[in-house]
Design a protein around this motif. Sequence first.
Motif, short mmCIF file in Angstrom:
data_model
loop_
_atom_site.label_atom_id
_atom_site.label_comp_id
_atom_site.label_asym_id
_atom_site.label_seq_id
_atom_site.Cartn_x
_atom_site.Cartn_y
_atom_site.Cartn_z
N ALA A 99 0.91 -1.11 0.11
CA ALA A 99 0.00 0.09 0.08
C ALA A 99 0.87 1.40 -0.04
O ALA A 99 2.12 1.04 0.65
N PRO A 100 0.42 2.43 -0.67
CA PRO A 100 1.14 3.70 -0.68
C PRO A 100 1.50 4.17 0.86
O PRO A 100 2.67 4.75 0.90
N ASN A 101 0.86 4.00 1.64
CA ASN A 101 0.94 4.45 3.12
C ASN A 101 1.98 3.57 3.91
O ASN A 101 2.08 4.12 4.78
N ASN A 102 2.50 2.40 3.22
CA ASN A 102 3.43 1.45 4.13
C ASN A 102 4.35 0.67 3.20
O ASN A 102 3.97 -0.43 2.83
N PRO A 103 4.92 1.32 2.27
CA PRO A 103 5.56 0.90 1.10
C PRO A 103 7.13 -0.25 1.67
O PRO A 103 7.11 -1.09 0.93
N SER A 115 -9.30 3.80 0.50
CA SER A 115 -9.32 4.83 1.41
C SER A 115 -7.71 5.38 1.45
O SER A 115 -7.34 6.10 2.02
N ILE A 116 -7.00 4.33 0.80
CA ILE A 116 -5.53 4.47 0.78
C ILE A 116 -5.15 4.67 -0.67
O ILE A 116 -4.98 3.85 -1.54
N LYS A 117 -5.35 6.30 -0.95
CA LYS A 117 -5.11 6.54 -2.29
C LYS A 117 -3.41 6.75 -2.63
O LYS A 117 -2.67 6.81 -1.48
N GLY A 118 -3.14 6.52 -3.77
CA GLY A 118 -1.64 6.66 -4.19
C GLY A 118 -1.52 5.49 -5.14
O GLY A 118 -2.36 4.59 -5.55
N ASP A 119 -0.23 5.12 -5.10
CA ASP A 119 0.27 4.02 -6.01
C ASP A 119 0.62 2.77 -5.20
O ASP A 119 1.41 2.97 -4.42
N TRP A 120 -0.02 1.86 -5.59
CA TRP A 120 0.20 0.59 -5.08
C TRP A 120 0.98 -0.36 -5.68
O TRP A 120 1.26 -0.19 -6.98
N GLN A 121 1.90 -0.81 -4.93
CA GLN A 121 3.08 -1.77 -5.79
C GLN A 121 2.86 -3.13 -5.73
O GLN A 121 2.45 -3.66 -4.56
N GLU A 148 10.49 -12.08 -12.39
CA GLU A 148 10.08 -11.17 -11.82
C GLU A 148 9.31 -10.01 -12.50
O GLU A 148 9.78 -9.60 -13.48
N ASP A 149 8.10 -9.49 -11.92
CA ASP A 149 7.46 -8.36 -12.45
C ASP A 149 6.94 -7.51 -11.57
O ASP A 149 6.62 -7.79 -10.68
N TYR A 150 6.90 -6.13 -11.95
CA TYR A 150 6.49 -5.29 -10.97
C TYR A 150 5.63 -4.30 -11.68
O TYR A 150 5.80 -3.85 -12.69
N LEU A 151 4.32 -3.93 -10.95
CA LEU A 151 3.51 -3.15 -11.48
C LEU A 151 2.84 -2.15 -10.48
O LEU A 151 3.07 -2.33 -9.22
N THR A 152 2.51 -1.08 -11.01
CA THR A 152 1.91 -0.05 -10.36
C THR A 152 0.73 -0.03 -10.61
O THR A 152 0.21 0.25 -11.71
N VAL A 153 -0.29 0.59 -9.46
CA VAL A 153 -1.66 0.37 -9.61
C VAL A 153 -2.14 1.71 -8.85
O VAL A 153 -2.27 1.80 -7.73
N PRO A 154 -2.53 2.66 -9.45
CA PRO A 154 -2.87 4.08 -8.84
C PRO A 154 -4.28 3.72 -8.47
O PRO A 154 -5.07 3.33 -9.25
#
Length: 154
Positions: A57-61, A83-89, A98-104
């Motif tokens: 989550a964006p609030n605890n990367p 309720s946790i806005k921002g970029d989820w990894q 490996e693959d890494y995605l960002t979910v806004p």
Amino acid sequence: MKKLLVLLPILLGIVAIPTKILAHAVETNYLLSNQLEFQTKYSTGEPLKGAKVMVYAPNNPDKPWMEGKTDEEGRFSFLPDKSIKGDWQVEILQEGHEDYLTVPVDEKGIEVDKISQKDQQDLHYSSSALSPIESLIITAGIGASWFVFLRKKV
């Protein structure tokens, strides 16, 4: 015949030059229904079964918000907390792949059209290729051997 004996070590040296051989890459596709569903496969189409998945989550990367594994089809699903806005990894990991995605996520929810993949290629190469130094040593050794062999004949 003498020219052939001189060219043989050169040809063997050329064959020993290292080359990278592409094995496969990882591809992840996604679909939003009641949850965000990801499916990860090798470029050959084979699913990435049992891959470790970590969602941050964006609030605890630094601490995973969710952990899991892909199923037999290489799929996993999750629904971010709106309720946790921002970029989820999202990290998908398995045996060096490996693959890494960002979910806004904004106040309306997941911004599907803005989901992005980290700019990295998961390419794996054959480890059987020789280094340039090894190729040079082999070429020099073969050349020296042929030179000594030809010198004794003359």
